[in-house]
Design a protein around this motif. Sequence first.
Motif, short mmCIF file in Angstrom:
data_model
loop_
_atom_site.label_atom_id
_atom_site.label_comp_id
_atom_site.label_asym_id
_atom_site.label_seq_id
_atom_site.Cartn_x
_atom_site.Cartn_y
_atom_site.Cartn_z
N THR A 42 6.91 1.28 18.31
CA THR A 42 5.78 1.86 17.57
C THR A 42 4.77 2.42 18.56
OG1 THR A 42 4.65 -0.27 17.55
CG2 THR A 42 5.95 0.27 15.62
N THR A 91 13.85 2.00 19.48
CA THR A 91 12.88 2.14 18.39
C THR A 91 11.68 1.26 18.72
OG1 THR A 91 13.88 0.34 17.09
CG2 THR A 91 14.62 2.57 16.60
N VAL A 112 9.20 8.52 12.89
CA VAL A 112 10.16 8.38 11.79
C VAL A 112 9.45 8.28 10.44
CG1 VAL A 112 11.93 7.32 13.24
CG2 VAL A 112 10.34 5.85 11.99
N LYS A 113 8.14 8.49 10.46
CA LYS A 113 7.35 8.26 9.27
C LYS A 113 6.10 9.13 9.29
CE LYS A 113 5.67 4.47 6.78
NZ LYS A 113 5.27 3.13 6.62
N LYS A 149 11.33 6.67 17.29
CA LYS A 149 12.64 6.40 17.87
C LYS A 149 13.01 7.49 18.84
CE LYS A 149 15.65 8.82 14.56
NZ LYS A 149 16.78 8.69 13.62
N ILE A 188 11.84 -1.17 11.67
CA ILE A 188 11.82 0.13 12.37
C ILE A 188 13.07 0.36 13.21
CG2 ILE A 188 9.28 0.13 12.45
CD1 ILE A 188 9.65 -0.50 15.51
N HIS A 189 13.94 -0.66 13.32
CA HIS A 189 15.18 -0.48 14.08
C HIS A 189 16.13 0.43 13.32
CE1 HIS A 189 15.45 -4.02 11.50
NE2 HIS A 189 16.73 -3.74 11.35
N SER A 190 17.17 0.90 14.00
CA SER A 190 18.10 1.81 13.34
C SER A 190 19.35 1.06 12.92
CB SER A 190 18.44 2.99 14.25
OG SER A 190 19.19 2.53 15.33
N GLU A 249 22.96 7.19 10.98
CA GLU A 249 22.23 5.97 11.29
C GLU A 249 20.74 6.25 11.25
OE1 GLU A 249 24.08 3.92 14.55
OE2 GLU A 249 22.21 2.85 14.96
N LEU A 250 20.05 5.63 10.29
CA LEU A 250 18.62 5.86 10.13
C LEU A 250 17.83 4.60 10.45
CD1 LEU A 250 18.73 7.60 6.63
CD2 LEU A 250 18.59 8.73 8.85
N THR A 251 16.53 4.77 10.71
CA THR A 251 15.64 3.60 10.81
C THR A 251 15.24 3.23 9.37
OG1 THR A 251 13.67 4.98 10.91
CG2 THR A 251 14.71 4.40 13.02
N ASN A 305 5.00 -4.33 13.95
CA ASN A 305 5.42 -2.96 13.63
C ASN A 305 4.45 -2.19 12.74
OD1 ASN A 305 7.67 -3.42 15.15
ND2 ASN A 305 9.03 -3.78 13.40
N MET A 306 3.71 -2.90 11.90
CA MET A 306 2.84 -2.18 10.97
C MET A 306 1.36 -2.38 11.23
SD MET A 306 4.97 -2.52 7.45
CE MET A 306 3.88 -1.44 6.53
N ASN A 362 9.83 -0.58 5.50
CA ASN A 362 8.74 0.01 6.30
C ASN A 362 8.51 -0.76 7.59
OD1 ASN A 362 7.96 2.29 4.75
ND2 ASN A 362 7.12 0.87 3.23
N ALA A 385 5.93 4.23 13.47
CA ALA A 385 7.24 3.88 14.01
C ALA A 385 7.87 5.12 14.64
CB ALA A 385 8.13 3.33 12.90
N ARG A 411 0.82 -1.22 0.00
CA ARG A 411 0.00 0.00 0.00
C ARG A 411 0.85 1.27 0.00
NH1 ARG A 411 -1.60 -2.09 5.88
NH2 ARG A 411 0.05 -1.11 7.08
N GLU A 412 2.17 1.12 0.11
CA GLU A 412 3.05 2.29 0.07
C GLU A 412 4.40 1.91 -0.50
OE1 GLU A 412 3.77 3.58 4.14
OE2 GLU A 412 3.76 1.50 4.80
N GLU A 467 -6.54 0.89 5.75
CA GLU A 467 -7.00 -0.11 4.80
C GLU A 467 -7.12 -1.47 5.48
OE1 GLU A 467 -5.59 -2.32 0.94
OE2 GLU A 467 -4.46 -0.50 1.39
N THR A 492 -0.40 2.04 13.18
CA THR A 492 0.72 2.37 14.06
C THR A 492 1.65 3.35 13.37
OG1 THR A 492 2.11 0.61 13.16
CG2 THR A 492 0.80 0.02 15.07
N PRO A 509 12.18 2.97 7.94
CA PRO A 509 11.24 3.90 7.32
C PRO A 509 11.89 5.22 6.90
CG PRO A 509 10.26 2.90 9.27
CD PRO A 509 11.70 2.47 9.24
N GLU A 510 12.87 5.68 7.68
CA GLU A 510 13.55 6.93 7.31
C GLU A 510 14.36 6.76 6.04
OE1 GLU A 510 14.51 9.27 11.42
OE2 GLU A 510 15.42 7.30 11.23
#
Lengths: 421, 130
Positions: B56, B54, B116-117, B70, A47-49, A59-61, A147-148, A44, B68, A37-38, B125, B66, A63-64
Amino acid sequence: MERCDLAIIGGGPAGLAAAVAAREAGVQDILILERDRELGGILNQCIHSGFGLHTFQEELTGPEYAGRYAAKVRALSIPYLLDTMALELSPERVVTAMNRERGLFQMQAGAVILAMGCRERARGSLNIPGYRPAGIYSAGTAQRLVNMEGYLPGKEAVILGSGDIGLIMARRMTLEGAKVHVVAELLPYSGGLKRNIVQCLDDFGIPLKLSHTVIDIQGRERVEGVTLAQVDENRRPIPGTEERYKCDTLLLSCGLIPENELSRGAGVELNPVTSGPVVDESLETSVPGVFACGNVLHVHDLVDFVSQEAEAAGKSAAGFLAGKNTRGRRSIALRAKDGVRYTVPATVDPNRMGEETIVRFRVSDVYRNPTIAVSCNGEILLRKKRMIVSPGEMEEIRLKKAQLLARPDIQEITIALEAAK
Amino acid sequence: MSEIRNLICIGCPMGCPLAVTLEDGGVSKVEGNTCKRGDAYARREVTNPTRILTTTVPVRGGTSPTVAVKTAGEVPKPLLLKCARAVKNLTAEAPVKAGQVVFKNICGTGVDLIAVKDVERGAPEAASKR
C-alpha cells in the motif's frame, strides 16, 4: 413500511454477484445493505493477488476483483446503502436496519438474500492462558489496520494458526518492516494453500511449527512475549518443549465462522457443522423466500466459487419473486458419510433443480488417492477419483437432473469417500 | 560441480517435494514431481524466481488513508524486500485511479507500480475519528 422486491444483506463478493444475477434475471427493485464505507467487503483489505483465476482467467488483487463486480452493480444502477447496518430479520422478511442519515428503518422484502460473510475466531474461544495485554489481534483485523487504515500493529510478531490469512499477514508484516518470528499451527498440517506457505513463509525464512500452540502470553500493558509448546496427538502441550519468543504482537488465524446472528433471529435452521443455514438446491433456507450464499452459508477458499454460488442464489430469488420457483413436495436428502463432513445443499428437489446442481463439501482429514462416491439405495450414481483431498480445499460433485428424475423413489443420496487402500 | 536444491511444488495441494539438480549453471534433472507443472515450476524457481509485489501507499487528501498497489508484472524474488522498502517512502496525491502508475520502473526492474483501486478526493472518514 417501505417495500422492496429483493433485499440483499451484505455488499461483499456474495452480495454483489447475487445482485447482478438477480437483476439480469429480471428483478428491478433490489436493495443492497452494506455496513462498511464502500462495496466489496473483505476483498478491499485482501490486497494480495491470486483472485479471479476461475472467473476472469487472470490473477487479480482483492480490490480489483471487488471493483469489477461493484462496477457491474453501478452499470446496472442497482441501489445500495453504505454505512448501513442490518440489525434484524423477521421470518416474514422484514429487515430492520439503521444508518446515520435515516436512523432506524424497516423494510418489507419480497425475498431476502443473506450474504453477510463470516468472522474470525477470537481469542475468547481459543482458551489461551495468560494476561490480556494490548497487541493481540485477529489476523484479519491486523490486515485491515495495515492495508486500509495505514497502521502497522507491531514490530515483532508471532502468529498462531496457519490459515491463509495468517500466512498472508506473515508476508505483509515482513514487507512493512516488522519481524515475524514464527507461525505456530496446532494441527499436524496447515490449512493454508501450499502456494502461501512457500511464498509467504519460505520466501522470507519464517519458520512454520506444526503441532505447536501458544500456552502463555506475557506482558501486562502490552504483549512482551509468548510461550509456544509442542502438542501431542490429543493436542495437549508436551512438558519440556516450551520455547519463549520475545514479541510485541500476537496474531490469531484460527478459523472462520459464518456470521448468522440475523439468520438465527429469523428462525433459519442452521447446520452445526458449517454454522451456516441448511439450504436446498435453490440455496433457499428453511424460511421461505430467504436465500443464502457465500461465506455466511459455508466458508469458502476461493472467491470465484462464492461468486458462482451467489449467482445461483440471485437466480433462485428471482424465480421465487416471479412465482416460478416455490418449494415443491419432493426433497431428496444428501447424506455426508465416511470422511465427508457436510454438503451444501443439504437437500435437492429434482423437479425444481436446473439441469445440474453443484454440491460442495469438505473432508475431515488429508486422504491420498481417494474416490468420491455418490450413491443411492446401494447404486453408484457417480464416482470421482482425486489425487489428494484435504480439509483446507473445498470439493464438489455435480448431480444431474435426468439421473434423479429417472429414479422416482429415492429418498436419500449418500456422498462418501472411499479412501485408497 | 552439481548441486541439489529442494523445493515444495505450489501447483496444487499435493505439494510434491522436488529435488532439482543444477549442473554448470543449468538444470540437469528434476525429481519428485508427479506432473509436468511440477517440472516447469522447479526449473523457473531455481533459475529465475519472480513474484508480484502487492503493498500500500499512503494517500494525501483522499477518502481513504492508503491505496493498494501492485507491480504491473513480476519482479525478481531477491528484489522483493528492496522494492517494498522503496515504496515505503512514497505518497500519492488524491484522486488516484485504478490502473494509474504510482511509481515508474521500481528499483530498476523495468516494472511499474500501479494502483489497484480508486481513491477519491475528500476527507478520510476514519481520520476524523483519530
